[in-house]
Design an enzyme around this catalytic site. Structure first.
Site, PDB file in Angstrom:
ATOM      1  N   HIS A 155       3.265 -12.637   0.524  1.00 57.06           N
ATOM      2  CA  HIS A 155       3.611 -11.899  -0.704  1.00 57.06           C
ATOM      3  C   HIS A 155       3.565 -10.396  -0.492  1.00 57.06           C
ATOM      4  O   HIS A 155       4.208  -9.644  -1.214  1.00 57.06           O
ATOM      5  CB  HIS A 155       2.668 -12.307  -1.841  1.00 57.06           C
ATOM      6  CG  HIS A 155       2.936 -13.702  -2.314  1.00 57.06           C
ATOM      7  ND1 HIS A 155       3.606 -13.984  -3.476  1.00 57.06           N
ATOM      8  CD2 HIS A 155       2.674 -14.902  -1.745  1.00 57.06           C
ATOM      9  CE1 HIS A 155       3.720 -15.293  -3.614  1.00 57.06           C
ATOM     10  NE2 HIS A 155       3.165 -15.877  -2.564  1.00 57.06           N
ATOM     11  N   ASP A 363       4.480  -2.011  -1.266  1.00 58.06           N
ATOM     12  CA  ASP A 363       4.336  -3.219  -2.082  1.00 58.06           C
ATOM     13  C   ASP A 363       5.294  -4.287  -1.565  1.00 58.06           C
ATOM     14  O   ASP A 363       6.445  -3.972  -1.216  1.00 58.06           O
ATOM     15  CB  ASP A 363       4.693  -2.898  -3.541  1.00 58.06           C
ATOM     16  CG  ASP A 363       3.817  -3.657  -4.529  1.00 58.06           C
ATOM     17  OD1 ASP A 363       3.282  -4.719  -4.169  1.00 58.06           O
ATOM     18  OD2 ASP A 363       3.677  -3.176  -5.675  1.00 58.06           O
TER      19      ASP A 363
HETATM   20  C1  GDG Z   1       1.338  -9.544  -4.998  1.00 58.39           C
HETATM   21  C2  GDG Z   1       2.037  -8.494  -4.129  1.00 58.39           C
HETATM   22  C3  GDG Z   1       4.232  -9.243  -5.057  1.00 58.39           C
HETATM   23  C4  GDG Z   1      -0.810  -6.708 -14.259  1.00 58.39           C
HETATM   24  N1  GDG Z   1      -1.710  -6.244 -15.165  1.00 58.39           N
HETATM   25  C5  GDG Z   1      -1.838  -7.206 -16.082  1.00 58.39           C
HETATM   26  C6  GDG Z   1      -1.014  -8.278 -15.742  1.00 58.39           C
HETATM   27  N2  GDG Z   1      -0.394  -7.942 -14.622  1.00 58.39           N
HETATM   28  C7  GDG Z   1       0.602  -8.796 -13.982  1.00 58.39           C
HETATM   29  C8  GDG Z   1       1.966  -8.154 -14.003  1.00 58.39           C
HETATM   30  C9  GDG Z   1       2.639  -8.874 -12.852  1.00 58.39           C
HETATM   31  C10 GDG Z   1       1.479  -9.117 -11.909  1.00 58.39           C
HETATM   32  O1  GDG Z   1       0.274  -8.995 -12.643  1.00 58.39           O
HETATM   33  C11 GDG Z   1       1.411  -8.082 -10.807  1.00 58.39           C
HETATM   34  O2  GDG Z   1       2.333  -8.459  -9.859  1.00 58.39           O
HETATM   35  P1  GDG Z   1       2.869  -7.450  -8.770  1.00 58.39           P
HETATM   36  O3  GDG Z   1       4.002  -8.089  -8.096  1.00 58.39           O
HETATM   37  O4  GDG Z   1       3.272  -6.176  -9.432  1.00 58.39           O
HETATM   38  O5  GDG Z   1       1.647  -7.115  -7.813  1.00 58.39           O
HETATM   39  P2  GDG Z   1       0.410  -7.917  -7.087  1.00 58.39           P
HETATM   40  O6  GDG Z   1      -0.554  -8.456  -8.040  1.00 58.39           O
HETATM   41  O7  GDG Z   1      -0.139  -6.939  -6.108  1.00 58.39           O
HETATM   42  O8  GDG Z   1       1.099  -9.151  -6.359  1.00 58.39           O
HETATM   43  C12 GDG Z   1       3.322  -8.024  -4.787  1.00 58.39           C
HETATM   44  C13 GDG Z   1       3.459 -10.316  -5.787  1.00 58.39           C
HETATM   45  O9  GDG Z   1       2.254 -10.670  -5.117  1.00 58.39           O
HETATM   46  C14 GDG Z   1       4.285 -11.583  -5.956  1.00 58.39           C
HETATM   47  O10 GDG Z   1       4.784 -12.001  -4.720  1.00 58.39           O
HETATM   48  O11 GDG Z   1       5.311  -8.802  -5.857  1.00 58.39           O
HETATM   49  O12 GDG Z   1       4.008  -7.132  -3.936  1.00 58.39           O
HETATM   50  O13 GDG Z   1       1.175  -7.366  -3.902  1.00 58.39           O
HETATM   51  O14 GDG Z   1       3.143 -10.100 -13.265  1.00 58.39           O
HETATM   52  O15 GDG Z   1       2.549  -8.348 -15.245  1.00 58.39           O
HETATM   53  N3  GDG Z   1      -0.905  -9.409 -16.466  1.00 58.39           N
HETATM   54  C15 GDG Z   1      -1.659  -9.464 -17.601  1.00 58.39           C
HETATM   55  N4  GDG Z   1      -2.491  -8.457 -17.996  1.00 58.39           N
HETATM   56  C16 GDG Z   1      -2.606  -7.323 -17.269  1.00 58.39           C
HETATM   57  O16 GDG Z   1      -3.351  -6.422 -17.658  1.00 58.39           O
HETATM   58  N5  GDG Z   1      -1.559 -10.557 -18.370  1.00 58.39           N
END
Ligand code: GDG
Length: 473
Positions: A155, A363
């Site tokens: 990821h 990322d």
């Molecule tokens: C890893 C990789 C890759 C965030 N704050 C809250 C919340 N979130 C949710 C967001 C989004 C998710 O968490 C974050 O996803 P990301 O993709 O931006 O980043 P990582 O957590 O680092 O994920 C990344 C991912 O895996 C998938 O393959 O894209 O590059 O690092 O969905 O909305 N959700 C809630 N409350 C929050 O305060 N409910």
């Protein structure tokens, strides 16, 4: 039909109550909609790392978990996974810690995962492991005699050989990664970097379509971007925009424009530079003073890792400084929340925001960028400002693309976004929305599973079959 067995470090269904921040579970929701087994760490600490899994059921999904001992949690999770691999794979060699005992524990915990999982595997299952915690898992399963197809998806980003060489025992890690049948990456760039590492660390040429691999084992490497269910999220955002909590946000804005950032509180997300950039927007483009507020939701994450504690202190200080410098008695320029909020609430907040500010330093993909686009009102959409170093930037080229290290460039992008005519906003959004509807959570799962089943899945982002032709030394 083959049963799908997902293996990941954390199991979403058993996470503590309350909203959770983190992208992996969002992307995989679709994969087990017809049932299957999800295996991982329970999130609990016990006297000893368990060797037998506890089984429970959530809808059609069987959930199997093991506990970790405190020492394994520290060395495997806090240590090697999040203080060695995470900073390395996010291009932060200065933050990489290495301790040989932690590396050994990383291997032994993967072996414990394999020992608890192996008895649950049926002959026709396909196994899909996720993320950097589990690079050695296939090796451990093979050592226990598991013959099923096993895939792995990373990821987070992969790094070029010059950077991976910083890591002691990188060659061993590469060998273990190449034990999988299919290895998947978010972007073409990560796939190219992986190829670079195969050449350098395994010292074998890559010959597409050859039939012999490492130890006679053909490996297929693919790039398949993760996504969200964009149409469902768009519907959710439309509903949430009418919710009480979104109305409260709107009222509190008293007609001001909203800039939103949503991230786990993680140093890879570029938050200090982003705060700095917002300060510069107010310094350099004074027409926005009193007219804009920036809401940063930064859910606390990995609080046992020292670097995350330092980051939180740094952001607390910066937020105070920016507000101290710019606020008026009736205007708080920067609103900063370190609790997670519900997903439905986030959807409504995204929709109300004129700018989505997504500036990670590095990322794998970044699902927030896709969620922000999905949540917009197509008739009056906001503008996405996106780091060129997020995997999402490979697809979402109609965003305003910035270098996340350059706070002045981000400030200029914010100014451009806040003053962008509606026609241009609509034109950009239309293209972005089309793209996030093409590469979704469902297409991601479908393409990876097809590759794992050895089918030709016809996806144009499947680019390479890596089949090293020499046996490894
Ligand atoms: C890893 C990789 C890759 C965030 N704050 C809250 C919340 N979130 C949710 C967001 C989004 C998710 O968490 C974050 O996803 P990301 O993709 O931006 O980043 P990582 O957590 O680092 O994920 C990344 C991912 O895996 C998938 O393959 O894209 O590059 O690092 O969905 O909305 N959700 C809630 N409350 C929050 O305060 N409910």
């Amino acid at each position: 039909m083959a049963r799908i067995v997902i293996v990941s470090n954390r199991i979403p269904a058993t996470s503590p109550k309350g909203p959770q921040a983190g992208g992996l579970a969002i992307g995989l929701k679709d994969c087990l909609k017809d049932g299957g087994l999800w295996f991982g760490w329970s999130g609990d600490i016990s006297a000893q790392t368990s060797t037998d899994a506890k089984i429970s059921h959530t809808g059609k999904i069987d959930v199997a978990t093991i506990d970790l001992s405190r020492e394994d949690y520290k060395k495997f999770y806090v240590g090697y996974s999040n203080s060695t691999l995470w900073p390395l794979l996010h291009f932060q060699p200065g933050l990489v810690e290495f301790d040989r005992a932690q590396f050994e524990t990383y291997l032994s915990v993967n072996h414990a995962f394999a020992r608890a999982l192996a008895p649950l595997i049926q002959p026709s299952d396909i196994i899909w492991a996720h993320d950097y915690h589990l690079i050695p898992l296939a090796c451990s399963l093979r050592a226990l005699g598991v013959k099923n197809r096993i895939g792995f998806f990373l990821h987070v980003p992969f790094v070029p050989a010059s950077l991976l060489s910083v890591l002691p025992r990188a060659d061993k890690l590469m060998h273990m990664l190449c034990t999988y049948d299919v290895v998947g990456f978010q972007t073409h760039q990560h796939l190219r970097d992986f190829e670079d590492c195969v050449r350098n660390f395994l010292n074998v040429p890559i010959e597409p379509d050859a039939s012999i691999g490492i130890d006679n084992h053909p490996l297929r490497a693919i790039a398949t971007p993760i996504g969200i269910d964009a149409r469902a999220f768009a519907r959710q955002a439309k509903r949430s925009a009418q919710s009480r909590v979104t109305k409260r946000l709107e009222e509190s804005m008293v007609g001001r424009a909203l800039i939103i950032g949503v991230d786990r509180l993680d140093y890879s997300k570029g938050l200090p530079n982003r705060f700095e950039a917002f300060g510069r927007l107010l310094d350099r483009f004074s027409e926005h003073r009193l007219k804009v507020s920036y809401l940063q939701v930064a859910a606390r994450s990995r609080e046992d890792v020292a670097e995350y504690q330092r980051l939180k202190r740094d952001l607390d200080r910066r937020a105070g400084e920016i507000n101290g410098r710019h606020a008026e008695f009736d205007w708080v320029p920067l609103r900063y929340i370190t609790r997670a909020v519900s997903r439905a609430t986030l959807a409504g907040f995204y929709r109300k925001a004129r700018v989505g500010l997504v500036t990670p330093l590095w990322d794998g993909m970044n699902l927030v960028a896709k969620e922000y686009v999905a949540a917009q009102d197509p008739d009056d959409p906001g503008v996405l400002v996106l780091s060129r170093f997020a995997g999402a930037a490979e697809e979402l080229t109609e965003a305003i693309i910035v270098n996340p290290l350059d706070s002045d460039e981000i400030a200029e992008a914010l100014h451009q976004a806040l003053t962008m005519p509606r026609a241009e906003r609509k034109a950009r959004h239309e293209k972005l929305f089309e793209k996030i509807c093409r590469t979704t959570a469902a297409s991601f799962c479908r393409d990876f599973i097809s590759a794992l089943l050895g089918e030709s899945c016809g996806a144009d982002h499947i680019t390479t079959t890596l089949v090293p032709t020499a046996t490894r030394s």
